[in-house]
Design a protein around this motif. Structure first.
Motif, PDB file in Angstrom:
ATOM      1  N   PHE A  49       0.831  -1.208   0.000  1.00 27.02           N
ATOM      2  CA  PHE A  49       0.000   0.000   0.000  1.00 27.02           C
ATOM      3  C   PHE A  49       0.869   1.263   0.000  1.00 27.02           C
ATOM      4  CE2 PHE A  49      -3.092  -3.055   1.859  1.00 27.02           C
ATOM      5  CZ  PHE A  49      -4.102  -2.890   0.928  1.00 27.02           C
ATOM      6  N   SER A  50       2.013   1.208   0.687  1.00 28.16           N
ATOM      7  CA  SER A  50       2.901   2.375   0.687  1.00 28.16           C
ATOM      8  C   SER A  50       3.426   2.654  -0.712  1.00 28.16           C
ATOM      9  CB  SER A  50       4.060   2.164   1.661  1.00 28.16           C
ATOM     10  OG  SER A  50       5.006   1.231   1.173  1.00 28.16           O
ATOM     11  N   LEU A  51       3.660   1.605  -1.504  1.00 31.44           N
ATOM     12  CA  LEU A  51       4.103   1.784  -2.887  1.00 31.44           C
ATOM     13  C   LEU A  51       3.018   2.465  -3.725  1.00 31.44           C
ATOM     14  CD1 LEU A  51       5.887  -1.634  -3.594  1.00 31.44           C
ATOM     15  CD2 LEU A  51       6.967   0.606  -3.284  1.00 31.44           C
ATOM     16  N   VAL A  52       1.780   2.065  -3.500  1.00 25.98           N
ATOM     17  CA  VAL A  52       0.655   2.684  -4.217  1.00 25.98           C
ATOM     18  C   VAL A  52       0.551   4.154  -3.841  1.00 25.98           C
ATOM     19  CG1 VAL A  52      -1.847   2.689  -4.515  1.00 25.98           C
ATOM     20  CG2 VAL A  52      -0.609   0.511  -4.408  1.00 25.98           C
ATOM     21  N   PHE A  53       0.618   4.456  -2.534  1.00 25.75           N
ATOM     22  CA  PHE A  53       0.551   5.846  -2.083  1.00 25.75           C
ATOM     23  C   PHE A  53       1.669   6.663  -2.734  1.00 25.75           C
ATOM     24  CE2 PHE A  53      -1.134   4.164   2.263  1.00 25.75           C
ATOM     25  CZ  PHE A  53      -2.366   3.896   1.679  1.00 25.75           C
ATOM     26  N   PHE A  54       2.882   6.100  -2.753  1.00 27.77           N
ATOM     27  CA  PHE A  54       4.048   6.809  -3.276  1.00 27.77           C
ATOM     28  C   PHE A  54       3.890   7.085  -4.772  1.00 27.77           C
ATOM     29  CE2 PHE A  54       8.673   6.609  -4.644  1.00 27.77           C
ATOM     30  CZ  PHE A  54       8.962   7.899  -4.220  1.00 27.77           C
ATOM     31  N   ALA A  55       3.390   6.093  -5.508  1.00 27.06           N
ATOM     32  CA  ALA A  55       3.200   6.259  -6.951  1.00 27.06           C
ATOM     33  C   ALA A  55       2.197   7.375  -7.233  1.00 27.06           C
ATOM     34  CB  ALA A  55       2.733   4.949  -7.569  1.00 27.06           C
ATOM     35  N   VAL A  56       1.108   7.395  -6.491  1.00 29.10           N
ATOM     36  CA  VAL A  56       0.088   8.430  -6.676  1.00 29.10           C
ATOM     37  C   VAL A  56       0.674   9.809  -6.374  1.00 29.10           C
ATOM     38  CG1 VAL A  56      -2.094   9.343  -5.789  1.00 29.10           C
ATOM     39  CG2 VAL A  56      -1.846   6.886  -6.214  1.00 29.10           C
ATOM     40  N   LEU A  58       3.858  10.762  -6.532  1.00 29.32           N
ATOM     41  CA  LEU A  58       4.808  11.152  -7.579  1.00 29.32           C
ATOM     42  C   LEU A  58       4.079  11.725  -8.794  1.00 29.32           C
ATOM     43  CD1 LEU A  58       7.572   8.378  -7.655  1.00 29.32           C
ATOM     44  CD2 LEU A  58       7.735  10.707  -6.758  1.00 29.32           C
ATOM     45  N   VAL A  59       2.984  11.086  -9.174  1.00 32.63           N
ATOM     46  CA  VAL A  59       2.205  11.575 -10.309  1.00 32.63           C
ATOM     47  C   VAL A  59       1.601  12.945  -9.993  1.00 32.63           C
ATOM     48  CG1 VAL A  59       0.144  11.169 -11.709  1.00 32.63           C
ATOM     49  CG2 VAL A  59       1.688   9.268 -11.181  1.00 32.63           C
ATOM     50  N   ALA A  60       1.096  13.100  -8.780  1.00 30.79           N
ATOM     51  CA  ALA A  60       0.428  14.351  -8.400  1.00 30.79           C
ATOM     52  C   ALA A  60       1.403  15.514  -8.270  1.00 30.79           C
ATOM     53  CB  ALA A  60      -0.329  14.156  -7.086  1.00 30.79           C
ATOM     54  N   THR A  61       2.596  15.244  -7.740  1.00 26.87           N
ATOM     55  CA  THR A  61       3.557  16.332  -7.496  1.00 26.87           C
ATOM     56  C   THR A  61       4.509  16.566  -8.662  1.00 26.87           C
ATOM     57  OG1 THR A  61       5.166  14.842  -6.449  1.00 26.87           O
ATOM     58  CG2 THR A  61       3.503  15.895  -5.018  1.00 26.87           C
ATOM     59  N   GLY A  62       4.734  15.534  -9.489  1.00 28.36           N
ATOM     60  CA  GLY A  62       5.712  15.649 -10.563  1.00 28.36           C
ATOM     61  C   GLY A  62       7.149  15.572 -10.078  1.00 28.36           C
ATOM     62  N   ASP A  63       7.350  15.225  -8.803  1.00 27.09           N
ATOM     63  CA  ASP A  63       8.701  15.091  -8.249  1.00 27.09           C
ATOM     64  C   ASP A  63       9.397  13.866  -8.815  1.00 27.09           C
ATOM     65  OD1 ASP A  63       8.594  17.329  -6.629  1.00 27.09           O
ATOM     66  OD2 ASP A  63       7.873  16.233  -4.879  1.00 27.09           O
ATOM     67  N   SER A  64      10.711  13.901  -8.827  1.00 29.64           N
ATOM     68  CA  SER A  64      11.519  12.727  -9.153  1.00 29.64           C
ATOM     69  C   SER A  64      12.492  12.504  -8.013  1.00 29.64           C
ATOM     70  CB  SER A  64      12.272  12.929 -10.471  1.00 29.64           C
ATOM     71  OG  SER A  64      13.156  14.029 -10.382  1.00 29.64           O
ATOM     72  N   VAL A  65      12.769  11.250  -7.720  1.00 33.28           N
ATOM     73  CA  VAL A  65      13.638  10.929  -6.587  1.00 33.28           C
ATOM     74  C   VAL A  65      14.862  10.160  -7.065  1.00 33.28           C
ATOM     75  CG1 VAL A  65      11.797  10.920  -4.876  1.00 33.28           C
ATOM     76  CG2 VAL A  65      12.311   8.829  -6.121  1.00 33.28           C
TER      77      VAL A  65
END
Length: 299
Positions: A49-56, A58-65
């Motif tokens: 679930f943390s991976l799903v939250f993180f993916a969402v 990233l898409v919403a913020t446009g950040d790259s890590v």
């Protein structure tokens, strides 16, 4: 005026609600899975679930890590390992003492978090916030201690388990905040989510490896109880997401003090789920907790 920096307040309240729900679910799984099996539920089933939250996010913020810097890892490992230890002790304590009283012992972590945060991260608190922490913590002590408790030898073990678990949770809060603030070049939301993904990955890896080596049957039992485990994992990941967001915005001590509202939520769970009534002493403690939390938010 409400600002982004003030978002730690609703983040903490939501996280507290989710944590009470997750703790109740884990407590019900301790019987069939044992302490460490139930502990692993929050990590093994929370990580996806943390991976799903993180993916969402990233898409919403446009950040790259990028790969986390070296400064990130000591803090992350402190948080992750302390939380594993603390969760196991918490569940063991809940098996021996009232759900509400155990939760109250755990909430002594607020003052310990303030101390650890000052020592390790240099987090400074105003005099009024220190007073608020002390008032709320004293309320927790009043809620937890009952007349004749010191003469009741049967209460020594669960009390010790609860207090040591609180210290470990305090260290984990400081460790996670240290990891979050060492994620460079991204928004606070992305930094918090990125740290959560790594934390749950490390915790899942360590505890699953331990169970595989020492109690492989527990892992098969966990899979057999995948439905309630999935729900507990989701609640755990959701609560952790909001904890990490709050840690990204303010000192860990502020977050863990406001989190004392969890005692109020636990009272409701205990009354409706476990049929444990509220005593006059516990009510007095709750009043002090509310007063301390109100002062913390006001200043």
């Amino acid at each position: 005026m409400f600002t982004i920096a003030s978002l730690w307040i609703p983040f903490t309240i939501v996280a507290s609600l989710g944590q009470v729900a997750r703790n109740a679910m884990q407590r019900s799984l301790t019987g069939p899975l044992g302490t460490w099996g139930a502990t692993n539920i929050r990590f093994l089933f929370g990580f996806p679930f943390s991976l799903v939250f993180f993916a969402v996010i990233l898409v919403a913020t446009g950040d790259s890590v990028t790969w986390p810097p070296m400064a990130f890892w000591p803090w992350l490992l402190l948080g992750a390992l302390s939380q594993i230890f603390a969760t196991g002790l918490m569940l063991a304590a809940m098996n021996e003492r009232s759900f509400v009283v155990t939760t109250a012992y755990l909430k002594t972590e607020a003052i310990q978090t303030a101390i650890f945060g000052f020592v390790f991260l240099g987090d400074h608190l105003t005099a009024w916030r220190v007073i608020a922490i002390l008032i709320a913590t004293f309320g927790v002590v009043v809620t937890a201690l009952r007349p004749g408790a010191t003469r009741d030898l049967g209460s020594v073990r669960p009390t010790a388990l609860g207090l040591v678990a609180a210290a470990a949770f305090a260290l984990s809060a400081v460790g996670f905040r240290g990891a979050i603030i060492n994620v460079p070049g991204v928004s606070f939301v992305t930094a918090a989510s990125y740290a959560l993904v790594w934390a749950l990955f490390v915790q899942t890896l360590i505890l699953t490896a331990y169970l595989l080596a020492r109690a492989p049957k527990v892992l098969s039992d966990i899979l057999g109880l995948w439905k309630p485990s999935m729900l507990a994992g989701f609640m755990g990941a959701a609560a952790s997401q909001f904890w990490f967001l709050a840690f990204a915005l303010t000192a860990a001590a502020n977050v863990r003090t406001l989190a004392l509202v969890e005692v109020l939520f636990a009272q409701a769970v205990a009354y409706y789920s476990f049929k444990q009534p509220l005593s006059a002493r516990e009510l007095a403690g709750v009043v002090m907790i509310v007063a301390g939390v109100a002062l913390l938010v006001a200043v």
